[in-house]
Design a protein around this motif. Structure first.
Motif, PDB file in Angstrom:
ATOM      1  N   UNK A   1       0.842  -1.195   0.000  1.00  0.00           N
ATOM      2  CA  UNK A   1       0.000   0.000   0.000  1.00  0.00           C
ATOM      3  C   UNK A   1       0.879   1.247   0.000  1.00  0.00           C
ATOM      4  N   UNK A   2       0.479   2.307  -0.713  1.00  0.00           N
ATOM      5  CA  UNK A   2       1.294   3.506  -0.793  1.00  0.00           C
ATOM      6  C   UNK A   2       1.376   4.263   0.519  1.00  0.00           C
ATOM      7  N   UNK A   3       0.365   4.128   1.379  1.00  0.00           N
ATOM      8  CA  UNK A   3       0.361   4.836   2.646  1.00  0.00           C
ATOM      9  C   UNK A   3       0.669   3.861   3.772  1.00  0.00           C
ATOM     10  N   UNK A   4       1.608   4.229   4.600  1.00  0.00           N
ATOM     11  CA  UNK A   4       1.945   3.344   5.712  1.00  0.00           C
ATOM     12  C   UNK A   4       0.893   3.470   6.803  1.00  0.00           C
ATOM     13  N   UNK A   5       0.315   2.354   7.263  1.00  0.00           N
ATOM     14  CA  UNK A   5      -0.714   2.473   8.294  1.00  0.00           C
ATOM     15  C   UNK A   5      -0.161   2.930   9.627  1.00  0.00           C
ATOM     16  N   UNK A   6      -0.981   3.719  10.323  1.00  0.00           N
ATOM     17  CA  UNK A   6      -0.608   4.120  11.680  1.00  0.00           C
ATOM     18  C   UNK A   6      -0.767   2.939  12.622  1.00  0.00           C
ATOM     19  N   UNK A   7      -1.823   2.197  12.406  1.00  0.00           N
ATOM     20  CA  UNK A   7      -2.022   0.942  13.133  1.00  0.00           C
ATOM     21  C   UNK A   7      -3.048   0.123  12.372  1.00  0.00           C
ATOM     22  N   UNK A   8      -3.221  -1.127  12.763  1.00  0.00           N
ATOM     23  CA  UNK A   8      -4.178  -2.006  12.081  1.00  0.00           C
ATOM     24  C   UNK A   8      -5.083  -2.675  13.110  1.00  0.00           C
ATOM     25  N   UNK A   9      -6.251  -3.031  12.655  1.00  0.00           N
ATOM     26  CA  UNK A   9      -7.082  -3.950  13.431  1.00  0.00           C
ATOM     27  C   UNK A   9      -7.731  -4.934  12.473  1.00  0.00           C
ATOM     28  N   UNK A  10      -7.986  -6.119  12.955  1.00  0.00           N
ATOM     29  CA  UNK A  10      -8.565  -7.182  12.127  1.00  0.00           C
ATOM     30  C   UNK A  10     -10.028  -7.359  12.488  1.00  0.00           C
ATOM     31  N   UNK A  11     -10.742  -8.132  11.685  1.00  0.00           N
ATOM     32  CA  UNK A  11     -12.142  -8.390  12.023  1.00  0.00           C
ATOM     33  C   UNK A  11     -12.532  -9.824  11.718  1.00  0.00           C
ATOM     34  N   UNK A  12     -13.472 -10.302  12.498  1.00  0.00           N
ATOM     35  CA  UNK A  12     -14.191 -11.559  12.260  1.00  0.00           C
ATOM     36  C   UNK A  12     -15.661 -11.214  12.457  1.00  0.00           C
ATOM     37  N   UNK A  13     -16.536 -11.697  11.596  1.00  0.00           N
ATOM     38  CA  UNK A  13     -17.924 -11.248  11.709  1.00  0.00           C
ATOM     39  C   UNK A  13     -18.907 -12.330  11.272  1.00  0.00           C
ATOM     40  N   UNK A  14     -20.126 -12.221  11.801  1.00  0.00           N
ATOM     41  CA  UNK A  14     -21.276 -13.010  11.342  1.00  0.00           C
ATOM     42  C   UNK A  14     -20.956 -14.504  11.263  1.00  0.00           C
ATOM     43  N   UNK A  15     -20.670 -15.072  12.429  1.00  0.00           N
ATOM     44  CA  UNK A  15     -20.306 -16.496  12.481  1.00  0.00           C
ATOM     45  C   UNK A  15     -21.530 -17.413  12.581  1.00  0.00           C
ATOM     46  N   UNK A  16     -22.646 -16.897  13.114  1.00  0.00           N
ATOM     47  CA  UNK A  16     -23.933 -17.606  13.137  1.00  0.00           C
ATOM     48  C   UNK A  16     -23.815 -19.025  13.702  1.00  0.00           C
ATOM     49  N   UNK A  17     -23.239 -19.134  14.879  1.00  0.00           N
ATOM     50  CA  UNK A  17     -23.045 -20.454  15.481  1.00  0.00           C
ATOM     51  C   UNK A  17     -24.363 -21.049  15.960  1.00  0.00           C
ATOM     52  N   UNK A  18     -24.565 -22.309  15.633  1.00  0.00           N
ATOM     53  CA  UNK A  18     -25.679 -23.089  16.164  1.00  0.00           C
ATOM     54  C   UNK A  18     -25.197 -23.882  17.375  1.00  0.00           C
ATOM     55  N   UNK A  19     -26.148 -24.541  18.052  1.00  0.00           N
ATOM     56  CA  UNK A  19     -25.741 -25.532  19.037  1.00  0.00           C
ATOM     57  C   UNK A  19     -24.898 -26.582  18.327  1.00  0.00           C
ATOM     58  N   UNK A  20     -23.898 -27.098  19.024  1.00  0.00           N
ATOM     59  CA  UNK A  20     -22.966 -27.998  18.356  1.00  0.00           C
ATOM     60  C   UNK A  20     -23.627 -29.291  17.886  1.00  0.00           C
ATOM     61  N   UNK A  21     -24.786 -29.650  18.493  1.00  0.00           N
ATOM     62  CA  UNK A  21     -25.451 -30.870  18.043  1.00  0.00           C
ATOM     63  C   UNK A  21     -26.021 -30.700  16.639  1.00  0.00           C
ATOM     64  N   UNK A  22     -26.229 -29.453  16.226  1.00  0.00           N
ATOM     65  CA  UNK A  22     -26.920 -29.203  14.965  1.00  0.00           C
ATOM     66  C   UNK A  22     -25.979 -28.902  13.810  1.00  0.00           C
TER      67      UNK A  22
END
Length: 372
Positions: free
Chosen positions: A62-83
């Protein structure tokens, strides 16, 4: 004596039981083992992307150096593990992606809809897995987490859904944007009927999402102390604009929220819910949609923001195609470059300059395959 031959079904359930048995004893060491089992199974089905978080090389260009970064994880929609164990394997893959980032992000945003039906077992399972993330995790709530018990168990695990914090010169706000007007009391719905109604993408019985009057007043009070030159990054689960009402890709009081944000020079809104690459610019506000780890939604038949670089149709025979996680590079001016870590596909970067120029500069390459 010959060993009995096990059917594919028997082996699947034995493997599944071992997988969840491992999850019960989840710590950092056992996470690596369980994630490895999950990845190995996916690889055996030729589902592993060759691109997973080699993205960091793309970001470095990237042409611009980031000041800092953060990551994301989203919309996992977990069911009960039996399902359902498929979505558990997906969140494990995302956690493994983020943990392998070098250098590590300053924090990880979880973008809402940890659970599918807001049940205690679903939310507890999600919390247990997210403990394996090395960087600090900031939580946001989604409608799938909320409408079974109106957020009671989510709050007991993660705290209040609306909060703000300052980090390296940027003011961050997490908004509760999936409030709905009461459509359930008059109809005599049970909590699960209410939850299942909200969980339906095009169930017309439900109300539209909104931040609501109380939430907007809270936002005004929070921003009253912030200098107008300070960059703002707002997290919301629903997009803070009006995309497509029949699917609730929509926040009913988005215009009022945007008016509160308008006096600030640099504003970025990052949202979940839509499960697709999605970019928008309204006035001084840039909008970025996040990917889901569970499944991609198709684009709505109308209302798609013109700056969106569309994904092509996901492969229906792949559990991971069109899904993923990603990262935000926060630049010196407080704007962000958005990195989509699309599993089984090439990564895509949406630069802040693309949105700030309303698409005149740095437009990402479009897919050569049809959208959907």
């Amino acid at each position: 004596m010959r060993k009995p031959i096990k059917s594919i079904e028997t082996r699947h359930y034995e493997e599944r039981d071992a997988f969840f048995d491992g999850l019960r004893r989840l710590d950092r060491r056992s996470f690596m083992k369980i994630a490895g089992i999950s990845a190995g199974i996916a690889a055996s089905k030729a589902l592993i992307s060759p691109h997973s978080f080699q993205l960091i090389d793309v970001a470095s260009a990237a042409p611009s150096k980031p000041r800092f970064t953060f990551a994301y994880i989203s919309d996992t929609h977990l069911y009960k593990k039996e399902l359902n164990d498929r979505f558990v394997r997906s969140i494990l893959r995302a956690v493994d992606d983020v943990n392998r980032l070098d250098p590590q992000p300053d924090f990880v945003l979880f973008g809402g809809d940890l659970a599918q039906l807001g049940q205690k077992e679903e939310l507890d399972l999600g919390k247990e897995i997210l403990k394996s993330v090395k960087a600090p995790v900031r939580m946001m709530v989604g409608e799938h987490d909320w409408f079974l018990d109106m957020g009671e168990h989510w709050r007991s695990l993660f705290g209040e859904p609306q909060y703000s914090f300052d980090h390296k010169g940027v003011h961050f706000v997490t908004l509760m944007s999936v409030n709905e007007k009461d459509f359930w009391t008059e109809r005599g719905m049970t909590p699960m009927e209410r939850m299942q109604t909200v969980a339906g993408l095009d169930n017309g019985l439900q109300s539209r999402f909104e931040v609501g009057a109380a939430g907007r007043e809270w936002l005004k009070r929070d921003l009253a102390k912030v200098d107008k030159k300070t960059p703002l990054i707002i997290f919301s689960h629903s997009p803070l604009y009006k995309y497509y009402k029949p699917w609730n890709f929509w926040t009913d009081d988005a215009d009022d929220v945007q008016a509160i944000l308008r006096p600030f020079e640099n504003v970025t809104v990052i949202h979940g819910h839509t499960h697709q690459m999605l970019s928008n610019r309204i006035g001084n506000i840039s909008f970025h949609g996040m990917l889901s780890t569970a499944w991609p939604w198709p684009y709505a038949p109308e209302g798609l923001p013109s700056l969106t670089v569309q994904m092509n149709r996901a492969d229906p025979f792949s559990n991971f195609d069109g899904c993923g996680d990603g990262r935000f590079d926060v630049l010196e001016a407080g704007l962000v470059d958005k990195l989509y870590n699309l599993w089984d596909r090439n990564p895509v970067t949406i630069r802040s300059s693309y949105l700030a120029s309303n698409g005149k500069n740095d437009r990402p390459a479009a897919t050569k395959l049809p959208s959907y």
